[in-house]
Design a protein around this motif. Structure first.
Motif, PDB file in Angstrom:
ATOM      1  N   ILE A 139       6.589  -0.621 -20.765  1.00  0.00           N
ATOM      2  CA  ILE A 139       7.949  -1.129 -20.970  1.00  0.00           C
ATOM      3  C   ILE A 139       8.034  -2.612 -20.627  1.00  0.00           C
ATOM      4  CG2 ILE A 139      10.286  -1.049 -19.992  1.00  0.00           C
ATOM      5  CD1 ILE A 139      10.141   1.939 -20.023  1.00  0.00           C
ATOM      6  N   ASN A 140       7.268  -3.016 -19.601  1.00  0.00           N
ATOM      7  CA  ASN A 140       7.319  -4.401 -19.149  1.00  0.00           C
ATOM      8  C   ASN A 140       6.186  -5.257 -19.719  1.00  0.00           C
ATOM      9  OD1 ASN A 140       9.520  -4.668 -16.844  1.00  0.00           O
ATOM     10  ND2 ASN A 140       8.564  -2.658 -16.616  1.00  0.00           N
ATOM     11  N   ASN A 141       5.428  -4.681 -20.681  1.00  0.00           N
ATOM     12  CA  ASN A 141       4.308  -5.389 -21.311  1.00  0.00           C
ATOM     13  C   ASN A 141       3.455  -6.111 -20.269  1.00  0.00           C
ATOM     14  OD1 ASN A 141       2.638  -6.324 -23.365  1.00  0.00           O
ATOM     15  ND2 ASN A 141       3.833  -8.194 -23.664  1.00  0.00           N
ATOM     16  N   SER A 142       2.968  -5.342 -19.304  1.00  0.00           N
ATOM     17  CA  SER A 142       2.246  -5.916 -18.175  1.00  0.00           C
ATOM     18  C   SER A 142       0.977  -5.129 -17.867  1.00  0.00           C
ATOM     19  CB  SER A 142       3.154  -5.923 -16.932  1.00  0.00           C
ATOM     20  OG  SER A 142       4.284  -6.738 -17.141  1.00  0.00           O
ATOM     21  N   LYS A 143       0.193  -5.660 -16.964  1.00  0.00           N
ATOM     22  CA  LYS A 143      -0.966  -4.971 -16.428  1.00  0.00           C
ATOM     23  C   LYS A 143      -0.720  -4.708 -14.945  1.00  0.00           C
ATOM     24  CE  LYS A 143      -3.258  -9.433 -15.779  1.00  0.00           C
ATOM     25  NZ  LYS A 143      -4.419 -10.278 -16.121  1.00  0.00           N
ATOM     26  N   GLY A 144      -1.515  -3.812 -14.371  1.00  0.00           N
ATOM     27  CA  GLY A 144      -1.245  -3.450 -12.990  1.00  0.00           C
ATOM     28  C   GLY A 144      -2.487  -3.204 -12.160  1.00  0.00           C
ATOM     29  N   ALA A 145      -2.341  -3.385 -10.853  1.00  0.00           N
ATOM     30  CA  ALA A 145      -3.386  -3.090  -9.884  1.00  0.00           C
ATOM     31  C   ALA A 145      -2.820  -2.122  -8.856  1.00  0.00           C
ATOM     32  CB  ALA A 145      -3.876  -4.360  -9.204  1.00  0.00           C
ATOM     33  N   VAL A 146      -3.679  -1.266  -8.316  1.00  0.00           N
ATOM     34  CA  VAL A 146      -3.250  -0.208  -7.400  1.00  0.00           C
ATOM     35  C   VAL A 146      -3.850  -0.445  -6.016  1.00  0.00           C
ATOM     36  CG1 VAL A 146      -3.260   2.279  -6.940  1.00  0.00           C
ATOM     37  CG2 VAL A 146      -3.084   1.429  -9.301  1.00  0.00           C
ATOM     38  N   TYR A 147      -3.010  -0.283  -5.010  1.00  0.00           N
ATOM     39  CA  TYR A 147      -3.435  -0.406  -3.613  1.00  0.00           C
ATOM     40  C   TYR A 147      -3.030   0.875  -2.884  1.00  0.00           C
ATOM     41  CZ  TYR A 147      -3.915  -5.389  -4.635  1.00  0.00           C
ATOM     42  OH  TYR A 147      -4.281  -6.589  -5.188  1.00  0.00           O
ATOM     43  N   ILE A 148      -4.005   1.558  -2.314  1.00  0.00           N
ATOM     44  CA  ILE A 148      -3.753   2.791  -1.566  1.00  0.00           C
ATOM     45  C   ILE A 148      -4.332   2.624  -0.170  1.00  0.00           C
ATOM     46  CG2 ILE A 148      -4.138   5.280  -1.447  1.00  0.00           C
ATOM     47  CD1 ILE A 148      -4.453   5.344  -4.430  1.00  0.00           C
ATOM     48  N   GLU A 149      -3.556   2.999   0.831  1.00  0.00           N
ATOM     49  CA  GLU A 149      -4.049   2.862   2.202  1.00  0.00           C
ATOM     50  C   GLU A 149      -5.376   3.599   2.379  1.00  0.00           C
ATOM     51  OE1 GLU A 149      -2.781   3.587   6.865  1.00  0.00           O
ATOM     52  OE2 GLU A 149      -1.536   4.418   5.261  1.00  0.00           O
ATOM     53  N   SER A 150      -6.326   2.925   2.993  1.00  0.00           N
ATOM     54  CA  SER A 150      -7.653   3.502   3.192  1.00  0.00           C
ATOM     55  C   SER A 150      -7.589   4.770   4.036  1.00  0.00           C
ATOM     56  CB  SER A 150      -8.563   2.481   3.878  1.00  0.00           C
ATOM     57  OG  SER A 150      -9.817   3.055   4.181  1.00  0.00           O
ATOM     58  N   ARG A 151      -8.373   5.759   3.626  1.00  0.00           N
ATOM     59  CA  ARG A 151      -8.482   7.010   4.382  1.00  0.00           C
ATOM     60  C   ARG A 151      -9.894   7.200   4.927  1.00  0.00           C
ATOM     61  NH1 ARG A 151      -6.879  11.861   0.918  1.00  0.00           N
ATOM     62  NH2 ARG A 151      -8.351  10.906  -0.543  1.00  0.00           N
ATOM     63  N   GLY A 152     -10.718   6.163   4.838  1.00  0.00           N
ATOM     64  CA  GLY A 152     -12.119   6.257   5.257  1.00  0.00           C
ATOM     65  C   GLY A 152     -13.022   6.036   4.065  1.00  0.00           C
ATOM     66  N   ILE A 153     -14.216   5.535   4.306  1.00  0.00           N
ATOM     67  CA  ILE A 153     -15.090   5.096   3.228  1.00  0.00           C
ATOM     68  C   ILE A 153     -15.458   6.221   2.256  1.00  0.00           C
ATOM     69  CG2 ILE A 153     -17.195   5.402   4.613  1.00  0.00           C
ATOM     70  CD1 ILE A 153     -18.265   2.858   3.175  1.00  0.00           C
ATOM     71  N   ASP A 154     -15.722   7.421   2.767  1.00  0.00           N
ATOM     72  CA  ASP A 154     -16.094   8.528   1.878  1.00  0.00           C
ATOM     73  C   ASP A 154     -14.913   8.989   1.028  1.00  0.00           C
ATOM     74  OD1 ASP A 154     -18.726   8.542   2.760  1.00  0.00           O
ATOM     75  OD2 ASP A 154     -18.313   9.976   4.377  1.00  0.00           O
ATOM     76  N   ASP A 155     -13.748   9.152   1.664  1.00  0.00           N
ATOM     77  CA  ASP A 155     -12.555   9.568   0.924  1.00  0.00           C
ATOM     78  C   ASP A 155     -12.139   8.503  -0.086  1.00  0.00           C
ATOM     79  OD1 ASP A 155     -12.312  12.027   2.134  1.00  0.00           O
ATOM     80  OD2 ASP A 155     -10.950  11.328   3.694  1.00  0.00           O
ATOM     81  N   ASP A 156     -12.283   7.241   0.296  1.00  0.00           N
ATOM     82  CA  ASP A 156     -11.935   6.155  -0.632  1.00  0.00           C
ATOM     83  C   ASP A 156     -12.840   6.176  -1.858  1.00  0.00           C
ATOM     84  OD1 ASP A 156     -10.028   5.389   1.183  1.00  0.00           O
ATOM     85  OD2 ASP A 156     -11.098   3.611   1.892  1.00  0.00           O
ATOM     86  N   GLN A 157     -14.126   6.412  -1.641  1.00  0.00           N
ATOM     87  CA  GLN A 157     -15.064   6.464  -2.772  1.00  0.00           C
ATOM     88  C   GLN A 157     -14.732   7.630  -3.693  1.00  0.00           C
ATOM     89  OE1 GLN A 157     -19.141   7.580  -1.945  1.00  0.00           O
ATOM     90  NE2 GLN A 157     -19.907   6.236  -3.557  1.00  0.00           N
ATOM     91  N   TYR A 158     -14.433   8.784  -3.113  1.00  0.00           N
ATOM     92  CA  TYR A 158     -14.097   9.961  -3.907  1.00  0.00           C
ATOM     93  C   TYR A 158     -12.821   9.723  -4.709  1.00  0.00           C
ATOM     94  CZ  TYR A 158     -13.683  14.947  -5.006  1.00  0.00           C
ATOM     95  OH  TYR A 158     -13.601  16.154  -5.653  1.00  0.00           O
TER      96      TYR A 158
END
Length: 247
Positions: A139-158
Motif C-alpha cells: 500500500i505504501n510502495n515501500s520495502k521493509g526490514a524486520v527487527y526481533i528481540e534476540s532469544r539466543g544465538i541458536d533460536d535466532d538462527q532457527y
C-alpha cells in the motif's frame, strides 16, 4: 521507494496469559531516526534522568531497581503518571502503526496435537505478521526490514531459517515475488543494545494479550492507543491486519 522498520517482541503464555502473542510496531525509517528516537530519549531523560535506561514493561510496572537501572523512581506517582502519559502520547502520534498476532496456546495444542515443528505457534504468528507487513508495504510502495528481540544465538538462527522459508515461498495471500521484492533483512538486537524500536515493541504484546484473553487491563494501560494506531489494511479491518487473533 521508502523504507519501514518492523520491530517485534513476544509474550509467552503462562499462568496469567492464555495467548501467545507476537507483536510490535511499524515505523518509517526517517521518522524513526528523526522523531521517535529523540522523543523516547527525551522521555527517558525527563523521567529517569538518563537515556541509557532500557524500557522494559514488566520491570517498569514492578517499579523496582533492576539490572542496575532505577525503575524504582516510578514509585513516585508523579513520575509514574508522567511516564505513562508520555508513552500514551507516543502511541497517539502518527509515527507508529501497531501489529500483533495472538494464539490461544492450549486451544492450539489441543487442535494440532501432532504438530512436529518446534515453536510452531511462534512461526504461525510470524507468517501472519509478515504477510500483513507486506500488505502494508504494498500500500505504501515501500520495502521493509524486520527487527526481533534476540532469544539466543541458536533460536535466532532457527528463526532466521523460518523467515527465509516464508520469504522464499510466499503465503496463502501474498506471492513470493512480493516478499522478495519488499522484504529485506532480519536482525536480532538485544534490549541491552538500547534499540529504541525493540523497547517500544515490548509494550504491545501484553495489553493485546489481555484484550484477547478478555481480562482487565493493567492500571495506566495504553491499550486504547495501541488499538487506535493498529494497522487496518486501509480497509478499517483492525482485527484482520492489526490485532489478529488466530485461536
Amino acid at each position: 521507494m521508502g523504507t519501514y522498520y518492523l520491530f517485534l517482541d513476544e509474550l509467552k503464555p503462562n499462568s496469567e496469559y492464555k495467548h501467545f502473542c507476537l507483536g510490535g510496531c511499524i515505523i518509517e525509517e526517517m521518522t524513526y531516526k528523526n522523531e521517535v528516537i529523540p522523543y523516547v530519549n527525551n522521555l527517558k531523560q525527563n523521567v529517569f534522568g538518563n537515556t541509557t535506561i532500557i524500557l522494559h514493561e514488566n520491570k517498569i510496572r514492578q517499579r523496582k531497581n533492576n539490572d542496575g537501572y532505577n525503575y524504582g523512581i516510578l514509585k513516585d506517582k508523579a513520575k509514574e503518571t508522567q511516564f505513562w502519559e508520555q508513552m500514551r502520547s507516543l502511541f497517539s502520534k502518527s509515527w507508529i502503526k501497531t501489529i500483533c498476532v495472538g494464539i490461544d496456546y492450549d486451544k492450539y495444542r489441543q487442535a494440532y496435537k501432532k504438530s512436529s515443528l518446534k515453536n510452531s505457534e511462534y512461526f504461525i504468528a510470524l507468517q501472519i505478521i509478515l504477510e500483513n507487513f507486506i500488505h502494508f508495504l504494498l500500500i505504501n510502495n515501500s520495502k521493509g526490514a524486520v527487527y526481533i528481540e534476540s532469544r539466543g544465538i541458536d533460536d535466532d538462527q532457527y528463526l532466521e531459517i523460518q523467515y527465509n522459508i516464508i520469504k522464499n515461498n510466499g503465503t496463502l495471500f501474498v506471492e513470493r515475488d512480493e516478499f522478495q521484492k519488499r522484504l529485506k533483512t532480519i536482525s536480532f538486537p538485544m534490549k541491552a543494545d538500547n534499540n529504541i524500536g525493540i523497547q517500544i515493541a515490548d509494550f504491545v504484546p501484553n495489553p493485546v494479550a489481555r484484550h484477547f484473553d478478555g481480562t482487565t487491563q493493567r492500571p495506566l494501560t495504553i491499550f486504547d492507543e495501541i488499538r487506535c494506531c493498529s494497522y487496518d489494511g486501509d480497509l478499517s479491518l483492525i482485527d484482520r491486519f492489526g490485532l489478529k487473533k488466530v485461536l
